[in-house]
Motif scaffolding. Structure first.
Motif, PDB file in Angstrom:
ATOM      1  N   SER A 111       0.808  -1.224   0.000  1.00 14.44           N
ATOM      2  CA  SER A 111       0.000   0.000   0.000  1.00 14.44           C
ATOM      3  C   SER A 111       0.841   1.274   0.000  1.00 14.44           C
ATOM      4  CB  SER A 111      -0.952   0.004   1.205  1.00 14.44           C
ATOM      5  OG  SER A 111      -0.226  -0.078   2.411  1.00 14.44           O
ATOM      6  N   ARG A 112       2.162   1.131   0.139  1.00 16.75           N
ATOM      7  CA  ARG A 112       3.052   2.297   0.113  1.00 16.75           C
ATOM      8  C   ARG A 112       3.500   2.647  -1.302  1.00 16.75           C
ATOM      9  NH1 ARG A 112       7.819   0.203   3.201  1.00 16.75           N
ATOM     10  NH2 ARG A 112       8.732   2.035   2.246  1.00 16.75           N
ATOM     11  N   PHE A 113       3.144   1.811  -2.296  1.00 11.80           N
ATOM     12  CA  PHE A 113       3.714   1.953  -3.635  1.00 11.80           C
ATOM     13  C   PHE A 113       2.621   2.124  -4.694  1.00 11.80           C
ATOM     14  CE2 PHE A 113       6.669  -0.555  -1.108  1.00 11.80           C
ATOM     15  CZ  PHE A 113       7.889   0.027  -1.386  1.00 11.80           C
ATOM     16  N   GLY A 114       3.070   2.505  -5.894  1.00  8.92           N
ATOM     17  CA  GLY A 114       2.210   2.421  -7.062  1.00  8.92           C
ATOM     18  C   GLY A 114       2.211   0.970  -7.511  1.00  8.92           C
ATOM     19  N   ILE A 115       1.044   0.335  -7.552  1.00 10.27           N
ATOM     20  CA  ILE A 115       0.953  -1.106  -7.793  1.00 10.27           C
ATOM     21  C   ILE A 115       0.377  -1.395  -9.177  1.00 10.27           C
ATOM     22  CG2 ILE A 115      -0.171  -3.249  -7.031  1.00 10.27           C
ATOM     23  CD1 ILE A 115       2.076  -2.325  -5.174  1.00 10.27           C
ATOM     24  N   MET A 116       1.048  -2.285  -9.907  1.00  3.20           N
ATOM     25  CA  MET A 116       0.592  -2.724 -11.214  1.00  3.20           C
ATOM     26  C   MET A 116      -0.112  -4.074 -11.069  1.00  3.20           C
ATOM     27  SD  MET A 116       1.578  -0.393 -13.295  1.00  3.20           S
ATOM     28  CE  MET A 116       2.556   1.086 -13.011  1.00  3.20           C
ATOM     29  N   ASN A 117      -1.388  -4.128 -11.399  1.00  2.90           N
ATOM     30  CA  ASN A 117      -2.131  -5.383 -11.374  1.00  2.90           C
ATOM     31  C   ASN A 117      -2.071  -6.011 -12.768  1.00  2.90           C
ATOM     32  OD1 ASN A 117      -2.900  -5.044  -8.648  1.00  2.90           O
ATOM     33  ND2 ASN A 117      -4.534  -3.645  -9.271  1.00  2.90           N
ATOM     34  N   THR A 118      -1.683  -7.289 -12.814  1.00  2.00           N
ATOM     35  CA  THR A 118      -1.366  -7.929 -14.094  1.00  2.00           C
ATOM     36  C   THR A 118      -2.167  -9.203 -14.324  1.00  2.00           C
ATOM     37  OG1 THR A 118       0.473  -9.182 -13.104  1.00  2.00           O
ATOM     38  CG2 THR A 118       0.989  -7.033 -14.058  1.00  2.00           C
ATOM     39  N   ASN A 119      -2.293  -9.551 -15.607  1.00  2.00           N
ATOM     40  CA  ASN A 119      -2.843 -10.850 -16.003  1.00  2.00           C
ATOM     41  C   ASN A 119      -1.728 -11.895 -15.971  1.00  2.00           C
ATOM     42  OD1 ASN A 119      -5.517  -9.816 -16.706  1.00  2.00           O
ATOM     43  ND2 ASN A 119      -4.475  -8.783 -18.410  1.00  2.00           N
TER      44      ASN A 119
END
Length: 394
Positions: A164-172
Protein backbone atom coordinates in the motif's frame (compact mmCIF):
# COMPACT_ATOMS: atom_id res chain seq x y z
CA UNK A 1 27.43 7.06 -43.20
CA UNK A 2 25.85 7.24 -39.72
CA UNK A 3 22.70 5.27 -38.97
CA UNK A 4 20.27 8.08 -38.22
CA UNK A 5 17.87 5.92 -36.19
CA UNK A 6 18.54 4.66 -32.68
CA UNK A 7 16.96 1.46 -31.39
CA UNK A 8 16.47 3.00 -27.95
CA UNK A 9 17.49 6.22 -26.24
CA UNK A 10 17.18 7.15 -22.56
CA UNK A 11 15.60 10.21 -20.98
CA UNK A 12 16.86 10.64 -17.42
CA UNK A 13 14.74 12.79 -15.10
CA UNK A 14 17.29 14.57 -12.91
CA UNK A 15 15.58 17.85 -12.06
CA UNK A 16 13.97 17.06 -8.71
CA UNK A 17 14.55 19.33 -5.74
CA UNK A 18 14.99 16.48 -3.30
CA UNK A 19 13.37 18.34 -0.42
CA UNK A 20 13.22 15.20 1.74
CA UNK A 21 17.03 15.13 1.73
CA UNK A 22 16.93 18.44 3.59
CA UNK A 23 20.24 20.29 3.85
CA UNK A 24 22.03 17.81 1.57
CA UNK A 25 20.17 19.24 -1.44
CA UNK A 26 19.92 22.93 -0.51
CA UNK A 27 22.86 23.70 -2.81
CA UNK A 28 22.96 20.51 -4.88
CA UNK A 29 20.56 18.69 -7.19
CA UNK A 30 19.54 15.35 -5.69
CA UNK A 31 21.18 13.23 -8.44
CA UNK A 32 24.52 14.94 -7.66
CA UNK A 33 24.46 13.96 -3.98
CA UNK A 34 27.52 11.81 -3.09
CA UNK A 35 27.01 8.11 -2.49
CA UNK A 36 29.14 5.11 -1.57
CA UNK A 37 32.39 6.96 -0.94
CA UNK A 38 33.29 7.90 -4.51
CA UNK A 39 30.10 8.07 -6.55
CA UNK A 40 27.11 10.36 -7.11
CA UNK A 41 23.55 9.07 -7.27
CA UNK A 42 23.31 9.80 -11.00
CA UNK A 43 26.26 7.47 -11.71
CA UNK A 44 23.94 4.48 -11.32
CA UNK A 45 21.33 5.13 -14.05
CA UNK A 46 24.10 6.47 -16.33
CA UNK A 47 26.20 3.34 -15.78
CA UNK A 48 23.13 1.17 -16.31
CA UNK A 49 22.70 2.80 -19.71
CA UNK A 50 26.32 2.22 -20.68
CA UNK A 51 26.26 -1.39 -19.50
CA UNK A 52 23.03 -1.91 -21.44
CA UNK A 53 24.37 -0.58 -24.72
CA UNK A 54 22.29 2.62 -24.64
CA UNK A 55 24.61 5.35 -25.94
CA UNK A 56 22.24 8.32 -26.07
CA UNK A 57 21.00 9.88 -22.82
CA UNK A 58 19.08 13.12 -22.40
CA UNK A 59 19.55 14.37 -18.83
CA UNK A 60 16.70 16.67 -17.83
CA UNK A 61 17.88 19.12 -15.18
CA UNK A 62 16.13 21.96 -13.39
CA UNK A 63 16.87 22.50 -9.69
CA UNK A 64 20.42 23.63 -8.74
CA UNK A 65 21.88 22.29 -12.00
CA UNK A 66 25.38 23.82 -12.02
CA UNK A 67 27.20 21.15 -10.03
CA UNK A 68 25.40 18.38 -11.91
CA UNK A 69 26.19 19.96 -15.28
CA UNK A 70 29.85 20.30 -14.34
CA UNK A 71 29.98 16.73 -13.09
CA UNK A 72 28.51 15.21 -16.24
CA UNK A 73 30.48 17.44 -18.64
CA UNK A 74 30.68 15.79 -22.05
CA UNK A 75 29.88 12.34 -20.63
CA UNK A 76 33.40 11.00 -21.15
CA UNK A 77 33.75 9.10 -17.82
CA UNK A 78 30.74 6.97 -18.78
CA UNK A 79 31.79 6.56 -22.41
CA UNK A 80 28.96 8.88 -23.42
CA UNK A 81 30.98 11.32 -25.51
CA UNK A 82 30.21 10.64 -29.16
CA UNK A 83 29.29 12.42 -32.36
CA UNK A 84 25.79 10.97 -32.79
CA UNK A 85 24.33 10.37 -29.35
CA UNK A 86 26.12 10.65 -26.03
CA UNK A 87 25.09 12.52 -22.87
CA UNK A 88 23.17 15.79 -23.26
CA UNK A 89 22.10 18.18 -20.50
CA UNK A 90 18.54 19.35 -21.19
CA UNK A 91 17.42 22.26 -18.98
CA UNK A 92 14.05 23.94 -19.47
CA UNK A 93 14.41 26.47 -22.27
CA UNK A 94 12.57 29.46 -23.67
CA UNK A 95 9.82 28.65 -26.11
CA UNK A 96 8.73 31.72 -28.08
CA UNK A 97 8.69 34.57 -25.52
CA UNK A 98 8.40 32.72 -22.23
CA UNK A 99 10.60 30.51 -20.11
CA UNK A 100 8.70 27.57 -18.68
CA UNK A 101 9.85 25.24 -15.90
CA UNK A 102 9.18 21.54 -16.28
CA UNK A 103 5.65 21.18 -14.89
CA UNK A 104 5.80 17.42 -14.38
CA UNK A 105 7.63 14.31 -15.56
CA UNK A 106 5.59 14.05 -18.76
CA UNK A 107 5.90 17.76 -19.53
CA UNK A 108 9.68 17.48 -19.13
CA UNK A 109 9.78 14.92 -21.93
CA UNK A 110 7.27 16.91 -23.98
CA UNK A 111 9.50 20.00 -23.86
CA UNK A 112 12.26 17.89 -25.41
CA UNK A 113 10.35 16.25 -28.26
CA UNK A 114 12.78 17.77 -30.76
CA UNK A 115 15.76 16.21 -28.95
CA UNK A 116 14.19 12.75 -29.12
CA UNK A 117 13.10 13.19 -32.74
CA UNK A 118 16.66 14.05 -33.70
CA UNK A 119 17.50 10.37 -33.09
CA UNK A 120 14.24 8.96 -34.51
CA UNK A 121 14.27 6.10 -31.96
CA UNK A 122 12.04 3.04 -32.06
CA UNK A 123 11.85 3.02 -28.26
CA UNK A 124 12.47 5.44 -25.39
CA UNK A 125 13.33 4.45 -21.84
CA UNK A 126 12.36 6.88 -19.07
CA UNK A 127 14.56 6.81 -15.95
CA UNK A 128 14.74 8.55 -12.58
CA UNK A 129 17.93 10.14 -11.31
CA UNK A 130 17.46 9.25 -7.64
CA UNK A 131 17.54 5.45 -7.48
CA UNK A 132 20.46 3.19 -6.53
CA UNK A 133 20.47 -0.06 -8.52
CA UNK A 134 22.21 -2.03 -11.25
CA UNK A 135 19.95 -3.09 -14.09
CA UNK A 136 20.55 -4.38 -17.61
CA UNK A 137 17.97 -2.45 -19.63
CA UNK A 138 18.74 -4.68 -22.65
CA UNK A 139 16.84 -7.52 -20.97
CA UNK A 140 13.86 -5.28 -20.31
CA UNK A 141 13.93 -3.98 -23.90
CA UNK A 142 14.04 -7.54 -25.25
CA UNK A 143 10.99 -8.41 -23.12
CA UNK A 144 9.25 -5.23 -24.33
CA UNK A 145 9.83 -6.09 -28.00
CA UNK A 146 8.92 -9.78 -27.55
CA UNK A 147 5.50 -8.79 -26.16
CA UNK A 148 4.97 -6.14 -28.83
CA UNK A 149 4.31 -3.85 -25.87
CA UNK A 150 3.52 -0.19 -26.33
CA UNK A 151 4.72 0.46 -22.76
CA UNK A 152 6.67 -1.77 -20.39
CA UNK A 153 6.99 -0.86 -16.72
CA UNK A 154 9.69 -2.28 -14.46
CA UNK A 155 8.27 -3.65 -11.20
CA UNK A 156 9.64 -5.12 -8.00
CA UNK A 157 7.71 -7.61 -5.95
CA UNK A 158 7.43 -6.13 -2.46
CA UNK A 159 5.99 -7.80 0.67
CA UNK A 160 2.20 -7.73 0.46
CA UNK A 161 2.06 -5.96 3.83
CA UNK A 162 4.03 -3.05 2.33
CA UNK A 163 2.29 -2.87 -1.06
CA UNK A 164 0.00 0.00 0.00
CA UNK A 165 3.05 2.30 0.11
CA UNK A 166 3.71 1.95 -3.64
CA UNK A 167 2.21 2.42 -7.06
CA UNK A 168 0.95 -1.11 -7.79
CA UNK A 169 0.59 -2.72 -11.21
CA UNK A 170 -2.13 -5.38 -11.37
CA UNK A 171 -1.37 -7.93 -14.09
CA UNK A 172 -2.84 -10.85 -16.00
CA UNK A 173 -1.09 -14.22 -16.19
CA UNK A 174 0.82 -13.19 -19.32
CA UNK A 175 2.30 -10.13 -17.54
CA UNK A 176 0.01 -7.62 -19.24
CA UNK A 177 -1.15 -4.79 -17.00
CA UNK A 178 -4.90 -4.25 -16.58
CA UNK A 179 -4.87 -1.75 -13.72
CA UNK A 180 -2.58 0.74 -11.98
CA UNK A 181 -3.32 1.75 -8.39
CA UNK A 182 -1.40 4.49 -6.59
CA UNK A 183 -0.84 3.45 -2.93
CA UNK A 184 -3.99 1.29 -2.72
CA UNK A 185 -5.52 0.69 0.73
CA UNK A 186 -6.32 -2.91 -0.27
CA UNK A 187 -3.74 -3.93 -2.90
CA UNK A 188 -4.58 -6.74 -5.31
CA UNK A 189 -0.94 -7.52 -6.07
CA UNK A 190 2.58 -6.73 -4.88
CA UNK A 191 4.04 -5.55 -8.22
CA UNK A 192 5.46 -2.14 -7.26
CA UNK A 193 6.44 0.28 -10.00
CA UNK A 194 10.12 1.27 -10.10
CA UNK A 195 9.51 4.36 -12.22
CA UNK A 196 11.38 2.81 -15.17
CA UNK A 197 9.35 2.83 -18.39
CA UNK A 198 10.04 1.74 -21.96
CA UNK A 199 7.69 3.13 -24.61
CA UNK A 200 7.32 2.72 -28.32
CA UNK A 201 8.27 6.23 -29.34
CA UNK A 202 5.37 6.78 -31.73
CA UNK A 203 2.92 5.91 -28.93
CA UNK A 204 4.66 8.02 -26.28
CA UNK A 205 4.83 11.00 -28.62
CA UNK A 206 1.09 10.83 -29.32
CA UNK A 207 0.17 10.66 -25.62
CA UNK A 208 2.60 13.42 -24.59
CA UNK A 209 1.06 15.79 -27.14
CA UNK A 210 -2.48 14.90 -26.03
CA UNK A 211 -1.55 15.27 -22.35
CA UNK A 212 -0.01 18.69 -22.93
CA UNK A 213 -3.21 19.87 -24.58
CA UNK A 214 -5.24 18.84 -21.50
CA UNK A 215 -5.22 21.88 -19.21
CA UNK A 216 -6.46 19.79 -16.26
CA UNK A 217 -3.54 17.36 -16.42
CA UNK A 218 -0.70 17.17 -13.87
CA UNK A 219 1.55 16.24 -16.82
CA UNK A 220 2.84 13.23 -14.87
CA UNK A 221 3.60 9.70 -16.06
CA UNK A 222 2.09 7.94 -13.05
CA UNK A 223 -0.96 10.19 -12.71
CA UNK A 224 -1.76 10.85 -16.36
CA UNK A 225 0.17 9.03 -19.11
CA UNK A 226 -0.05 5.47 -17.73
CA UNK A 227 -3.78 5.77 -16.82
CA UNK A 228 -4.49 7.17 -20.31
CA UNK A 229 -2.78 4.19 -21.95
CA UNK A 230 -4.77 1.77 -19.79
CA UNK A 231 -8.01 3.62 -20.50
CA UNK A 232 -7.40 3.25 -24.23
CA UNK A 233 -6.63 -0.48 -23.99
CA UNK A 234 -3.00 -0.12 -25.02
CA UNK A 235 -0.54 -3.01 -24.61
CA UNK A 236 1.15 -2.48 -21.24
CA UNK A 237 3.37 -5.13 -19.66
CA UNK A 238 5.13 -5.47 -16.31
CA UNK A 239 8.79 -6.49 -16.30
CA UNK A 240 9.89 -7.99 -12.97
CA UNK A 241 13.31 -6.91 -11.66
CA UNK A 242 14.63 -8.93 -8.71
CA UNK A 243 17.94 -7.18 -8.03
CA UNK A 244 18.86 -4.57 -5.44
CA UNK A 245 16.97 -1.28 -5.81
CA UNK A 246 16.65 1.66 -3.44
CA UNK A 247 14.88 4.99 -3.76
CA UNK A 248 17.27 7.28 -1.88
CA UNK A 249 14.89 10.19 -1.62
CA UNK A 250 15.02 10.41 2.19
CA UNK A 251 17.79 10.78 4.76
CA UNK A 252 17.09 7.34 6.24
CA UNK A 253 17.03 5.57 2.86
CA UNK A 254 20.25 7.29 1.73
CA UNK A 255 21.94 6.21 4.96
CA UNK A 256 20.56 2.66 4.66
CA UNK A 257 21.78 2.30 1.07
CA UNK A 258 25.30 3.27 2.13
CA UNK A 259 25.16 0.73 4.96
CA UNK A 260 23.93 -1.91 2.49
CA UNK A 261 27.25 -1.60 0.64
CA UNK A 262 29.16 -2.39 3.84
CA UNK A 263 26.85 -5.29 4.66
CA UNK A 264 27.25 -6.91 1.23
CA UNK A 265 23.67 -6.37 0.10
CA UNK A 266 24.79 -4.21 -2.84
CA UNK A 267 27.99 -5.11 -4.68
CA UNK A 268 29.95 -2.25 -6.23
CA UNK A 269 32.94 -4.46 -7.14
CA UNK A 270 31.31 -6.49 -9.93
CA UNK A 271 33.76 -6.23 -12.84
CA UNK A 272 31.07 -7.44 -15.25
CA UNK A 273 28.81 -4.51 -14.40
CA UNK A 274 31.02 -1.60 -13.51
CA UNK A 275 29.70 1.62 -12.00
CA UNK A 276 31.43 4.51 -13.77
CA UNK A 277 32.00 7.91 -12.19
CA UNK A 278 33.90 11.14 -12.72
CA UNK A 279 36.61 10.39 -10.19
CA UNK A 280 38.97 13.33 -9.92
CA UNK A 281 42.59 12.25 -9.37
CA UNK A 282 43.29 11.45 -5.73
CA UNK A 283 46.44 10.15 -4.03
CA UNK A 284 46.34 6.95 -2.03
CA UNK A 285 44.87 7.35 1.44
CA UNK A 286 47.17 7.71 4.42
CA UNK A 287 46.10 5.29 7.15
CA UNK A 288 48.01 5.96 10.38
CA UNK A 289 49.32 3.13 12.55
CA UNK A 290 47.24 4.64 15.36
CA UNK A 291 44.00 4.25 13.37
CA UNK A 292 41.48 1.46 13.87
CA UNK A 293 39.26 0.76 10.85
CA UNK A 294 36.68 -2.03 11.01
CA UNK A 295 33.98 -3.10 8.53
CA UNK A 296 34.26 0.23 6.70
CA UNK A 297 35.03 1.69 3.29
CA UNK A 298 37.64 4.44 3.03
CA UNK A 299 37.97 6.04 -0.40
CA UNK A 300 41.09 7.55 -2.00
CA UNK A 301 42.75 10.77 -0.84
CA UNK A 302 41.91 10.42 2.86
CA UNK A 303 43.98 10.79 6.02
CA UNK A 304 42.73 8.56 8.82
CA UNK A 305 44.22 8.59 12.31
CA UNK A 306 41.15 7.79 14.43
CA UNK A 307 38.66 4.93 14.84
CA UNK A 308 36.20 4.14 12.04
CA UNK A 309 33.63 1.37 12.46
CA UNK A 310 30.91 0.32 9.99
CA UNK A 311 31.07 3.60 8.10
CA UNK A 312 31.65 5.04 4.62
CA UNK A 313 34.42 7.63 4.39
CA UNK A 314 34.43 9.43 1.04
CA UNK A 315 37.26 10.86 -1.03
CA UNK A 316 39.52 13.54 0.43
CA UNK A 317 38.41 13.33 4.07
CA UNK A 318 40.56 13.95 7.13
CA UNK A 319 39.88 11.96 10.31
CA UNK A 320 42.19 13.18 13.11
CA UNK A 321 43.43 11.23 16.14
CA UNK A 322 41.07 10.35 19.01
CA UNK A 323 38.07 10.57 16.67
CA UNK A 324 35.40 7.86 16.89
CA UNK A 325 33.11 7.32 13.91
CA UNK A 326 30.54 4.52 13.72
CA UNK A 327 27.53 3.68 11.54
CA UNK A 328 27.95 6.93 9.61
CA UNK A 329 28.47 8.40 6.15
CA UNK A 330 31.24 11.00 5.79
CA UNK A 331 30.89 12.79 2.45
CA UNK A 332 33.80 14.10 0.33
CA UNK A 333 36.23 16.64 1.74
CA UNK A 334 34.97 16.55 5.33
CA UNK A 335 37.41 17.26 8.16
CA UNK A 336 36.74 15.63 11.54
CA UNK A 337 39.01 17.05 14.23
CA UNK A 338 40.46 15.58 17.43
CA UNK A 339 38.17 14.08 20.00
CA UNK A 340 34.98 14.20 17.91
CA UNK A 341 32.49 11.35 18.28
CA UNK A 342 30.10 10.68 15.37
CA UNK A 343 27.46 7.93 15.49
CA UNK A 344 24.54 7.29 13.16
CA UNK A 345 25.07 10.45 11.15
CA UNK A 346 25.59 11.84 7.66
CA UNK A 347 28.29 14.50 7.46
CA UNK A 348 27.91 16.56 4.27
CA UNK A 349 30.51 17.56 1.71
CA UNK A 350 33.24 19.93 2.86
CA UNK A 351 32.00 19.99 6.47
CA UNK A 352 34.42 20.79 9.30
CA UNK A 353 33.64 19.20 12.65
CA UNK A 354 35.77 20.96 15.27
CA UNK A 355 37.36 19.32 18.31
CA UNK A 356 35.38 17.32 20.88
CA UNK A 357 32.00 17.55 19.14
CA UNK A 358 29.42 14.81 19.67
CA UNK A 359 27.08 14.15 16.75
CA UNK A 360 24.21 11.61 16.80
CA UNK A 361 24.07 8.56 19.01
CA UNK A 362 22.93 4.98 19.34
CA UNK A 363 19.18 4.44 18.84
CA UNK A 364 18.87 2.25 21.92
CA UNK A 365 19.41 5.31 24.14
CA UNK A 366 16.53 7.30 22.62
CA UNK A 367 12.85 6.67 22.23
CA UNK A 368 11.72 5.63 18.78
CA UNK A 369 9.94 8.88 17.93
CA UNK A 370 12.91 11.15 18.72
CA UNK A 371 15.64 9.01 17.18
CA UNK A 372 16.93 9.44 13.63
CA UNK A 373 20.04 10.08 11.58
CA UNK A 374 21.82 13.34 12.51
CA UNK A 375 22.75 15.40 9.44
CA UNK A 376 25.26 18.20 8.87
CA UNK A 377 24.68 20.10 5.62
CA UNK A 378 27.22 20.79 2.91
CA UNK A 379 29.99 23.25 3.80
CA UNK A 380 28.93 23.78 7.43
CA UNK A 381 31.31 24.15 10.38
CA UNK A 382 30.37 22.58 13.71
CA UNK A 383 32.03 24.58 16.49
CA UNK A 384 34.11 23.01 19.28
CA UNK A 385 32.32 20.98 21.96
CA UNK A 386 28.96 21.13 20.17
CA UNK A 387 26.46 18.35 20.89
CA UNK A 388 24.10 17.44 18.05
CA UNK A 389 21.43 14.94 19.01
CA UNK A 390 19.90 12.21 16.84
CA UNK A 391 17.51 13.47 14.18
CA UNK A 392 18.96 16.99 14.36
CA UNK A 393 19.74 18.71 11.07
CA UNK A 394 22.31 21.49 10.85
Amino acid sequence: MLDRQKECIAMLLAGGQGSRLLVLTEKTAKPAVPFGGKYRIIDFPLSNCVNSGIDTVGILTQYQPLELNDYIGNGQPWGLNRNFGGAHILPPYAQSKKMEWYKGTANAIYQNLSFVENYNPKHVIILSGDHIYKMDYKKMLKYHIKNNAECTIAVRDVPMAEASRFGIMNTNEDGSIYQFEEKPANPKSNHASMGVYIFKWEILRKYLIEDEADTTSDNDFGKNIIPALLRDGRRLFAYTFDGYWKDVGTISSLWEANMDILDGQFNLKDKNFKIFARNYAQPSSYISASSDIKHSFVAEGCTVKGKVKHSVVSTGCVIEEDVEISDSVIMPGAVIKKGAVIKYAIIGEGVTVEENCKIGDNPEYFDKDSWGIAVIGKGETVEKNTIIRPNEVI
